[in-house]
Design an enzyme around this catalytic site. Structure first.
Site, mmCIF file in Angstrom:
data_model
loop_
_atom_site.group_PDB
_atom_site.id
_atom_site.type_symbol
_atom_site.label_atom_id
_atom_site.label_comp_id
_atom_site.label_asym_id
_atom_site.label_seq_id
_atom_site.Cartn_x
_atom_site.Cartn_y
_atom_site.Cartn_z
ATOM 1 N N GLU A 212 0.825 -1.213 0.000
ATOM 2 C CA GLU A 212 0.000 0.000 0.000
ATOM 3 C C GLU A 212 0.857 1.260 0.000
ATOM 4 O O GLU A 212 0.551 2.238 -0.675
ATOM 5 C CB GLU A 212 -0.885 0.093 1.262
ATOM 6 N N CYS B 105 0.275 1.547 7.468
ATOM 7 C CA CYS B 105 -0.414 1.760 6.193
ATOM 8 C C CYS B 105 -1.751 2.476 6.401
ATOM 9 O O CYS B 105 -2.118 3.348 5.601
ATOM 10 C CB CYS B 105 -0.606 0.430 5.481
#
Lengths: 147, 147
Positions: free
Chosen positions: A48, A79
């Site tokens: 991500e 993240c």
């Protein structure tokens, strides 16, 4: 999510934990990446983070307003925090991660009203496929370690 | 923390929110950085992330075992999460951040026993100096916006 799974499969072939991510804007994919923690020897390089970083550079702006993230595994604290910082609009994730997940499992950082941004979250998208990929990867790794 | 403050002052001169960070191993500084969110137009580039990323590249290993982070402001979710992922040993921070802080203010992600790593935390180190720098920066910015 299909494209995120495709990304995850790339990681799988490189002995990385198979997680893939995609950033989309107005229904169009603008960045994609897979986990590169092992290759780059860097714990920052989750799928991500790499995908959002690419999207950010592509758009040339510090926030990813209106962008959606698709990732095959529930994001960790780092993240999820990055999604808040980038002002991601919506997150779709595949498998739930009961040990580290911060988008519903251990915490739900993304919908906390005390932060100055919230991310809409939909989890469990193509869950079985995403989870099976991880399960097979770890089974394979254990098998190798034993032999 | 003195060196982290020095780093923060560098950010200040560049219209960045003045936050500085340092990574130390065995009492020796191995990486330092200041916030570069504006310059790089990238919300990922908080001082801590940049410093840990540098340290990681310098050591050539995916975890920063035994490393200590000094940062002038309480880390956000992303930076606290990155400290968990990098397996930082100890965090020293300056000013508390009641709006986004995840090392004691809104959350304490770093000492949560459900994660597979914990970071020892000491907050409020040279707190007044670190907080004053931020306060002055925002006062200055508001003044500019008004004029």
């Amino acid at each position: 999510m299909r494209e995120a799974i495709k990304q995850a499969r790339k990681a799988e072939g490189k002995e990385e934990i198979p997680v893939g991510a995609v950033v989309a804007l107005n229904g169009k994919i603008i960045a994609k990446a897979h986990n590169k923690k092992e290759k780059t020897k860097n714990s920052l390089n989750h799928a991500e983070i790499l995908a959002m970083n690419k999207a950010c550079k592509k758009l040339g702006q510090k926030y990813l307003d209106g962008c959606e993230v698709y990732v095959t595994l529930e994001p960790c604290a780092m993240c999820a925090g990055a999604m808040l910082n980038y002002r991601i609009k919506r997150l779709y994730f595949g498998a739930w991660e009961p040990k580290t997940g911060c988008a519903g499992s251990l915490y739900n950082l993304l919908t906390d009203k005390r932060f100055n941004h919230r991310v809409e979250v939909a989890g469990g998208i193509l869950e079985e496929e995403c989870a099976l990929m991880l399960k097979n990867f770890f089974a394979q790794r254990r098998k190798k370690e034993r032999s």
